[in-house]
Write a protein that holds these residues in place. Structure first.
Motif, PDB file in Angstrom:
ATOM      1  N   VAL A 242      18.886 -26.877 -17.633  1.00 51.12           N
ATOM      2  CA  VAL A 242      18.078 -28.086 -17.828  1.00 51.12           C
ATOM      3  C   VAL A 242      18.589 -29.153 -16.866  1.00 51.12           C
ATOM      4  O   VAL A 242      19.801 -29.386 -16.789  1.00 51.12           O
ATOM      5  CB  VAL A 242      18.175 -28.613 -19.278  1.00 51.12           C
ATOM      6  N   ALA A 243      17.666 -29.790 -16.136  1.00 46.09           N
ATOM      7  CA  ALA A 243      18.045 -30.758 -15.103  1.00 46.09           C
ATOM      8  C   ALA A 243      17.792 -32.199 -15.550  1.00 46.09           C
ATOM      9  O   ALA A 243      16.894 -32.475 -16.345  1.00 46.09           O
ATOM     10  CB  ALA A 243      17.250 -30.476 -13.823  1.00 46.09           C
ATOM     11  N   THR A 244      18.583 -33.099 -14.988  1.00 47.84           N
ATOM     12  CA  THR A 244      18.331 -34.540 -15.131  1.00 47.84           C
ATOM     13  C   THR A 244      17.120 -34.915 -14.274  1.00 47.84           C
ATOM     14  O   THR A 244      16.673 -34.137 -13.430  1.00 47.84           O
ATOM     15  CB  THR A 244      19.530 -35.338 -14.597  1.00 47.84           C
ATOM     16  N   LYS A 245      16.628 -36.164 -14.461  1.00 47.23           N
ATOM     17  CA  LYS A 245      15.641 -36.752 -13.532  1.00 47.23           C
ATOM     18  C   LYS A 245      16.201 -38.121 -13.188  1.00 47.23           C
ATOM     19  O   LYS A 245      15.913 -39.121 -13.837  1.00 47.23           O
ATOM     20  CB  LYS A 245      14.272 -36.845 -14.211  1.00 47.23           C
ATOM     21  N   GLN A 246      17.077 -38.131 -12.166  1.00 45.02           N
ATOM     22  CA  GLN A 246      17.961 -39.277 -11.973  1.00 45.02           C
ATOM     23  C   GLN A 246      17.308 -40.429 -11.215  1.00 45.02           C
ATOM     24  O   GLN A 246      16.738 -40.225 -10.148  1.00 45.02           O
ATOM     25  CB  GLN A 246      19.203 -38.803 -11.205  1.00 45.02           C
ATOM     26  N   THR A 247      17.425 -41.617 -11.793  1.00 43.87           N
ATOM     27  CA  THR A 247      16.919 -42.827 -11.127  1.00 43.87           C
ATOM     28  C   THR A 247      17.891 -44.001 -11.321  1.00 43.87           C
ATOM     29  O   THR A 247      17.477 -45.152 -11.378  1.00 43.87           O
ATOM     30  CB  THR A 247      15.529 -43.195 -11.690  1.00 43.87           C
ATOM     31  N   HIS A 248      19.179 -43.688 -11.435  1.00 42.18           N
ATOM     32  CA  HIS A 248      20.218 -44.726 -11.592  1.00 42.18           C
ATOM     33  C   HIS A 248      20.036 -45.561 -12.856  1.00 42.18           C
ATOM     34  O   HIS A 248      20.278 -46.761 -12.864  1.00 42.18           O
ATOM     35  CB  HIS A 248      20.281 -45.628 -10.348  1.00 42.18           C
ATOM     36  N   THR A 249      19.575 -44.911 -13.936  1.00 39.83           N
ATOM     37  CA  THR A 249      19.498 -45.580 -15.234  1.00 39.83           C
ATOM     38  C   THR A 249      20.732 -45.187 -16.046  1.00 39.83           C
ATOM     39  O   THR A 249      21.596 -44.443 -15.568  1.00 39.83           O
ATOM     40  CB  THR A 249      18.265 -45.092 -16.021  1.00 39.83           C
TER      41      THR A 249
ATOM     42  N   VAL B 258      18.770 -36.135 -25.235  1.00 39.47           N
ATOM     43  CA  VAL B 258      19.309 -35.142 -26.156  1.00 39.47           C
ATOM     44  C   VAL B 258      18.552 -33.842 -25.894  1.00 39.47           C
ATOM     45  O   VAL B 258      17.354 -33.746 -26.133  1.00 39.47           O
ATOM     46  CB  VAL B 258      19.131 -35.592 -27.622  1.00 39.47           C
ATOM     47  N   VAL B 259      19.256 -32.858 -25.368  1.00 36.36           N
ATOM     48  CA  VAL B 259      18.613 -31.624 -24.908  1.00 36.36           C
ATOM     49  C   VAL B 259      18.604 -30.575 -26.025  1.00 36.36           C
ATOM     50  O   VAL B 259      19.632 -30.318 -26.664  1.00 36.36           O
ATOM     51  CB  VAL B 259      19.351 -31.067 -23.661  1.00 36.36           C
ATOM     52  N   THR B 260      17.421 -29.985 -26.225  1.00 38.38           N
ATOM     53  CA  THR B 260      17.278 -28.918 -27.216  1.00 38.38           C
ATOM     54  C   THR B 260      16.711 -27.674 -26.529  1.00 38.38           C
ATOM     55  O   THR B 260      16.378 -27.709 -25.338  1.00 38.38           O
ATOM     56  CB  THR B 260      16.309 -29.341 -28.340  1.00 38.38           C
ATOM     57  N   THR B 261      16.568 -26.628 -27.272  1.00 32.72           N
ATOM     58  CA  THR B 261      16.089 -25.352 -26.738  1.00 32.72           C
ATOM     59  C   THR B 261      14.738 -25.497 -26.038  1.00 32.72           C
ATOM     60  O   THR B 261      14.469 -24.826 -25.042  1.00 32.72           O
ATOM     61  CB  THR B 261      15.995 -24.324 -27.879  1.00 32.72           C
ATOM     62  N   GLU B 262      13.895 -26.390 -26.543  1.00 35.22           N
ATOM     63  CA  GLU B 262      12.579 -26.655 -25.940  1.00 35.22           C
ATOM     64  C   GLU B 262      12.658 -27.075 -24.477  1.00 35.22           C
ATOM     65  O   GLU B 262      11.702 -26.918 -23.724  1.00 35.22           O
ATOM     66  CB  GLU B 262      11.894 -27.817 -26.669  1.00 35.22           C
ATOM     67  N   ASP B 263      13.793 -27.657 -24.090  1.00 33.08           N
ATOM     68  CA  ASP B 263      13.928 -28.172 -22.719  1.00 33.08           C
ATOM     69  C   ASP B 263      14.353 -27.102 -21.717  1.00 33.08           C
ATOM     70  O   ASP B 263      14.403 -27.371 -20.513  1.00 33.08           O
ATOM     71  CB  ASP B 263      14.962 -29.300 -22.689  1.00 33.08           C
ATOM     72  N   CYS B 264      14.658 -25.917 -22.190  1.00 34.31           N
ATOM     73  CA  CYS B 264      15.198 -24.886 -21.300  1.00 34.31           C
ATOM     74  C   CYS B 264      14.323 -24.656 -20.070  1.00 34.31           C
ATOM     75  O   CYS B 264      13.115 -24.485 -20.190  1.00 34.31           O
ATOM     76  CB  CYS B 264      15.368 -23.570 -22.064  1.00 34.31           C
ATOM     77  N   GLY B 265      14.949 -24.670 -18.902  1.00 27.68           N
ATOM     78  CA  GLY B 265      14.248 -24.438 -17.645  1.00 27.68           C
ATOM     79  C   GLY B 265      13.643 -25.684 -17.020  1.00 27.68           C
ATOM     80  O   GLY B 265      13.219 -25.656 -15.855  1.00 27.68           O
ATOM     81  N   LYS B 266      13.616 -26.794 -17.728  1.00 26.97           N
ATOM     82  CA  LYS B 266      12.956 -27.994 -17.183  1.00 26.97           C
ATOM     83  C   LYS B 266      13.711 -28.529 -15.958  1.00 26.97           C
ATOM     84  O   LYS B 266      14.918 -28.730 -16.002  1.00 26.97           O
ATOM     85  CB  LYS B 266      12.835 -29.079 -18.257  1.00 26.97           C
ATOM     86  N   GLY B 267      12.940 -28.725 -14.901  1.00 29.53           N
ATOM     87  CA  GLY B 267      13.512 -29.211 -13.643  1.00 29.53           C
ATOM     88  C   GLY B 267      14.144 -28.107 -12.818  1.00 29.53           C
ATOM     89  O   GLY B 267      14.655 -28.352 -11.731  1.00 29.53           O
ATOM     90  N   VAL B 268      14.115 -26.880 -13.344  1.00 26.55           N
ATOM     91  CA  VAL B 268      14.742 -25.755 -12.638  1.00 26.55           C
ATOM     92  C   VAL B 268      13.704 -24.651 -12.411  1.00 26.55           C
ATOM     93  O   VAL B 268      13.374 -24.327 -11.276  1.00 26.55           O
ATOM     94  CB  VAL B 268      15.963 -25.211 -13.431  1.00 26.55           C
ATOM     95  N   THR B 269      13.175 -24.099 -13.513  1.00 23.08           N
ATOM     96  CA  THR B 269      12.139 -23.061 -13.386  1.00 23.08           C
ATOM     97  C   THR B 269      10.779 -23.557 -13.852  1.00 23.08           C
ATOM     98  O   THR B 269       9.785 -22.869 -13.683  1.00 23.08           O
ATOM     99  CB  THR B 269      12.498 -21.815 -14.217  1.00 23.08           C
ATOM    100  N   LYS B 270      10.733 -24.735 -14.456  1.00 22.62           N
ATOM    101  CA  LYS B 270       9.441 -25.318 -14.800  1.00 22.62           C
ATOM    102  C   LYS B 270       9.483 -26.827 -14.629  1.00 22.62           C
ATOM    103  O   LYS B 270      10.567 -27.406 -14.533  1.00 22.62           O
ATOM    104  CB  LYS B 270       9.002 -24.903 -16.201  1.00 22.62           C
TER     105      LYS B 270
ATOM    106  N   LEU C   1       9.481 -30.847 -14.906  1.00 21.74           N
ATOM    107  CA  LEU C   1      10.061 -31.810 -15.836  1.00 21.74           C
ATOM    108  C   LEU C   1       8.937 -32.524 -16.559  1.00 21.74           C
ATOM    109  O   LEU C   1       7.901 -32.828 -15.954  1.00 21.74           O
ATOM    110  CB  LEU C   1      10.866 -32.847 -15.054  1.00 21.74           C
ATOM    111  N   ASP C   2       9.124 -32.844 -17.840  1.00 21.09           N
ATOM    112  CA  ASP C   2       8.134 -33.687 -18.522  1.00 21.09           C
ATOM    113  C   ASP C   2       8.788 -34.979 -19.009  1.00 21.09           C
ATOM    114  O   ASP C   2       8.357 -35.587 -19.953  1.00 21.09           O
ATOM    115  CB  ASP C   2       7.445 -32.918 -19.655  1.00 21.09           C
ATOM    116  N   TYR C   3       9.885 -35.365 -18.322  1.00 16.66           N
ATOM    117  CA  TYR C   3      10.504 -36.660 -18.636  1.00 16.66           C
ATOM    118  C   TYR C   3      10.899 -37.338 -17.334  1.00 16.66           C
ATOM    119  O   TYR C   3      11.013 -36.691 -16.288  1.00 16.66           O
ATOM    120  CB  TYR C   3      11.720 -36.491 -19.557  1.00 16.66           C
ATOM    121  N   GLU C   4      11.088 -38.653 -17.437  1.00 14.41           N
ATOM    122  CA  GLU C   4      11.443 -39.477 -16.275  1.00 14.41           C
ATOM    123  C   GLU C   4      12.729 -40.241 -16.602  1.00 14.41           C
ATOM    124  O   GLU C   4      13.043 -40.424 -17.777  1.00 14.41           O
ATOM    125  CB  GLU C   4      10.344 -40.523 -16.026  1.00 14.41           C
TER     126      GLU C   4
END
Ligand SMILES: [Zn+2]
Length: 308
Positions: A90-97, A102-114, A116-119
């Motif tokens: 699971v990847a960050t979406k970094q903007t210097h904030t 809080v990462v859960t199983t639902e986030d698996c692969g986000k920003g890596v294989t699928k 991102l749905d967060y900013e």
């Protein structure tokens, strides 16, 4: 490549170069984290990947002009070393904030294989074994957090903005809120990033740090407690007069040590890198050294599935 080729700025807390692994991919580990049962971690170098040009070779950014399939292959290689797969990263979406997700199983692969749905996420925490948290840097400071008591972990991206806003403390506070973490239990590593010698900043940045790290007795006590840190003229300072007029040298390592100590992490539970990205651009991506033409290094942290 010889380990002694690396330019080291600081004699304590050296990350260890792992290059004898079965995949022949050099990466770094921190002794303080390697000792914790059930924890897998690594910090990438720019070696061992398949990317070309400015991102050569081990780049983890999909948004710096690299080929998607190259980046995915790099994740696949790093995942293999860590004993996982890209689908569990699971990847960050970094903007210097200072936002921590809080990462859960639902986030698996986000920003890596699928996608991102967060900013605006500069920190990730989880208590789920088998999820590999990933944060990215190229001069900014990566921080690892492990709470072996509550069995929770975190990674953060802390550049100058994040550091002045005390990202390390914010991440620990979130672990405390969500998992009941006691800061006294947390073990931290501050990863390869730009050293004070290389990090020239302008007056407004220097002033922000002088305000945030006031040099009061509490700051001084915290810094002195970190007795391994080299002192100049008997003093520790986060901001020093620069080599050019109106410029300053900023010590992000020391500032982040102070942040973690003041958050309540015991001094013996903090390990700080001795490797500067800007001093070692042949081995590590550095935004300054490359004038922005670079890929991303990755900080990876995971709890393994443990049998009881
Ligand atoms: Zn340096």
């Amino acid at each position: 490549m010889n380990k002694t080729d690396w330019v080291r700025d600081f004699r304590q807390g050296s990350p260890v170069l792992q290059e004898e692994n079965q995949f022949q991919i050099p990466y770094l580990t921190f002794p303080i984290l390697s000792e914790i049962p059930g924890i897998v971690h690594g910090f990438s170098t720019r070696m061992g990947g398949v990317s070309q040009g400015d991102c050569a070779t081990m780049n983890f950014s999909y948004s710096r002009g690299d080929k998607e399939e190259a980046v995915l292959e790099n994740y696949t290689r790093m995942a293999k070393i860590l004993g996982t797969v890209p689908e569990h990263m699971v990847a960050t979406k970094q903007t210097h904030t200072t936002n921590v997700r809080v990462v859960t199983t639902e986030d698996c692969g986000k920003g890596v294989t699928k996608p991102l749905d967060y900013e605006d996420v500069d920190g990730l925490i989880t208590d789920v074994p088998g999820i590999c948290l990933c944060a990215f840097t190229a001069d900014c400071v990566p921080i690892y957090f492990v709470d072996p008591v509550r069995k929770a972990i975190g990674v953060s991206h802390s550049g100058w903005r994040g550091t002045v806003a005390r990202m390390g403390a914010v991440t620990i506070a979130k672990m405390q809120e969500v998992y009941g973490t006691n800061p006294k239990d947390v073990i931290c590593a501050i990863g390869p990033s730009i050293c004070r010698d290389c990090y020239e900043v302008s007056e407004d940045v220097a002033e922000a740090f002088q305000r945030a790290f006031c040099g009061c007795e509490e700051c001084y006590k915290a810094i002195t407690a970190y007795g391994q840190y080299p002192m100049q003229d008997g003093k520790h300072t986060i901001v020093e007069p620069g080599k050019a007029p109106g410029k300053y040298q900023l010590d992000l390592w020391l500032a982040n040590i102070v942040v973690l100590l003041q958050a309540g992490v015991p001094v013996e539970q903090i390990q700080v890198t001795d490797l500067c990205t800007c001093h070692n651009p042949q081995y590590l991506f550095s935004h300054r050294a490359s004038r922005g033409k670079r890929g991303n290094l990755g900080a990876f942290l995971m709890m393994t599935q443990q049998k009881d």
